[in-house]
Design an enzyme around this catalytic site. Structure first.
Site, PDB file in Angstrom:
ATOM      1  N   GLY A  72      39.222  59.297  47.127  1.00  0.00           N
ATOM      2  CA  GLY A  72      39.027  59.230  48.568  1.00  0.00           C
ATOM      3  C   GLY A  72      40.205  58.638  49.312  1.00  0.00           C
ATOM      4  O   GLY A  72      40.550  59.070  50.413  1.00  0.00           O
ATOM      5  N   GLN A 180      31.207  57.576  51.910  1.00  0.00           N
ATOM      6  CA  GLN A 180      29.890  56.951  51.752  1.00  0.00           C
ATOM      7  C   GLN A 180      28.751  57.866  52.192  1.00  0.00           C
ATOM      8  O   GLN A 180      27.626  57.755  51.696  1.00  0.00           O
ATOM      9  CB  GLN A 180      29.833  55.644  52.546  1.00  0.00           C
ATOM     10  CG  GLN A 180      30.754  54.558  52.035  1.00  0.00           C
ATOM     11  CD  GLN A 180      30.297  53.956  50.718  1.00  0.00           C
ATOM     12  OE1 GLN A 180      29.144  54.082  50.323  1.00  0.00           O
ATOM     13  NE2 GLN A 180      31.203  53.279  50.033  1.00  0.00           N
ATOM     14  N   CYS A 326      36.992  47.425  47.486  1.00  0.00           N
ATOM     15  CA  CYS A 326      38.447  47.564  47.543  1.00  0.00           C
ATOM     16  C   CYS A 326      39.132  46.296  48.040  1.00  0.00           C
ATOM     17  O   CYS A 326      40.341  46.154  47.936  1.00  0.00           O
ATOM     18  CB  CYS A 326      38.828  48.744  48.429  1.00  0.00           C
ATOM     19  SG  CYS A 326      38.154  50.307  47.840  1.00  0.00           S
TER      20      CYS A 326
END
Length: 392
Positions: A72, A180, A326
């Site tokens: 992503g 998401q 992250c």
């Protein structure tokens, strides 16, 4: 062995057995390079094409609009930098929000160093943008709007169709990070007016290290990885065939029973939120109360420190997070929670619990049982909480 409850599905999901079974032959039996013209290569090219077609159908997209990436974050980088480089002669203004994933925010900050001007839109207390402020931010030199579909921390779902219409009316390219949302929300790229969209397989029970960028036919975009003719000359590098095959299978499974999946998650999420609100005073739900991802529960718990909370939850076998995986190593409070108006102290006491396909009622009830005494124990160490208790 102590009970283990995984409530961090927004960070990553376990790979489903059906996905792994589909992938296995492509590691050592069907191992050909899809770019090779012999039968070994043709077999794998066919497998890649099948996965591309499967994913395209879930999005109402064309097969030739799906481009595989390494994840992503790469897709976000490509969508933003690729459009910026392709359209910089037309303009150098980009619009985004203050609550984007860092793959978008850091990419926009990179563009600023390269002479681009970026507007970072504010959000309301629920993390929602204001459409009027988006319109007001548009300038003659605006070339890109990049706004996430659903927030990875607080779960708020943005008004994507309205944003897509505005972008179309002003002839501006519209990119959305839907990492998401995919698998949790039905997405029709044509109906929503999306030009570019980033997805990732490991959020839908597929493998890590594989994502994609949907590029609407006719969208001007430059490649950011050079060196080969793969992905129709737009993204160089030998295709990760096992991961692509796994992505295709995960997408197929995700959209076979999406309504049942969403209903199950919403039921468990509401059970969790209501149970915690009943048992723990001074907690607040972050994100929109209804326009949110079905499995997302993000709460702020006053008078505690989030890192200690996570460690104590882990000691009783519960896995959660304080925000994006992250940025888990950062000591700074979440930029998302700060953007919705939380103080540093409250933001530091936030907990994200995200539910998935393997979550049970027993798991939820276990969290509702274990979390309140942990919170109370941590609050006993807070002089501020003692003061509040004394003033009741």
């Amino acid at each position: 062995m102590k009970k283990r409850v995984y409530l961090d599905y927004s960070a990553t999901t376990p790979m489903k057995k059906e996905v792994l079974d589909e992938m296995l032959p492509f590691f050592n039996v069907q191992f050909g390079n899809p770019s090779s013209i012999h039968c070994f290569g043709r077999e794998n090219k066919s497998a890649v094409d099948k996965a591309r077609s499967t994913i395209a159908k879930t999005l109402n997209a064309g097969v030739d609009e799906i481009f595989f990436t390494g994840g992503g974050s790469e897709a976000d980088n490509w969508g933003i930098k690729g459009v910026a480089n392709a359209l910089k002669d037309k303009g150098k203004h980009v619009i985004t929000t203050k609550v984007e994933h860092h793959a978008v925010l850091h990419t926009c900050q990179y563009l600023e160093k390269d002479g681009f001007d970026v507007t970072y839109l504010d959000v309301d207390q629920y993390g929602m943008i204001k459409i009027d402020e988006l319109k007001a931010a548009i300038r003659p030199d605006t070339i890109l709007i990049t706004i996430m579909f659903a927030n990875n921390e607080i779960g708020t779902i943005q008004p994507i169709k309205e944003i897509g219409k505005i972008a179309k009316d002003y002839k501006i390219t519209f990119h959305t990070d839907a990492v998401q949302a995919y698998g949790n929300v039905k997405i029709d790229v044509k109906d929503l007016g999306i030009d570019l969209m980033s997805l990732s397989a490991h959020k839908i029970y597929g493998p890590k290290g594989i994502g994609l960028l949907y590029i609407k036919k006719g969208t001007k975009i430059h490649p950011i990885i050079h060196g080969g003719a793969q992905e129709r000359r737009r993204r160089a590098g030998t295709e990760n065939v096992p991961a692509i095959v796994g992505f295709g299978k995960a997408a197929e499974l995700a959209y076979e029973n999406i309504d049942e999946h969403v209903n199950q998650l919403v039921t468990l999420r509401n059970r969790l939120i209501n149970g915690l609100q009943e048992k723990i005073p001074y907690i607040h739900l972050n994100g929109h109360p209804t326009k949110r991802l079905p499995g997302n529960c993000n709460i702020s718990i006053e008078f505690i420190e989030g890192e200690a909370l996570l460690l104590m939850l882990d000691m009783v076998g519960i896995a959660g997070s304080s925000g994006s995986a992250c940025t888990s190593g950062s000591l700074d409070p979440s930029h998302v929670l700060m953007a919705i108006g939380l103080t540093h102290e409250v933001a530091h006491g936030s907990l994200r619990l995200t539910i998935g396909d393997y979550t049970t009622e027993e798991d939820v009830d276990y969290v509702i049982e274990q979390l309140p005494p942990i919170v109370e124990r941590l609050r006993q160490m807070s002089p501020l909480y003692e003061k509040v208790k004394g003033g009741r």
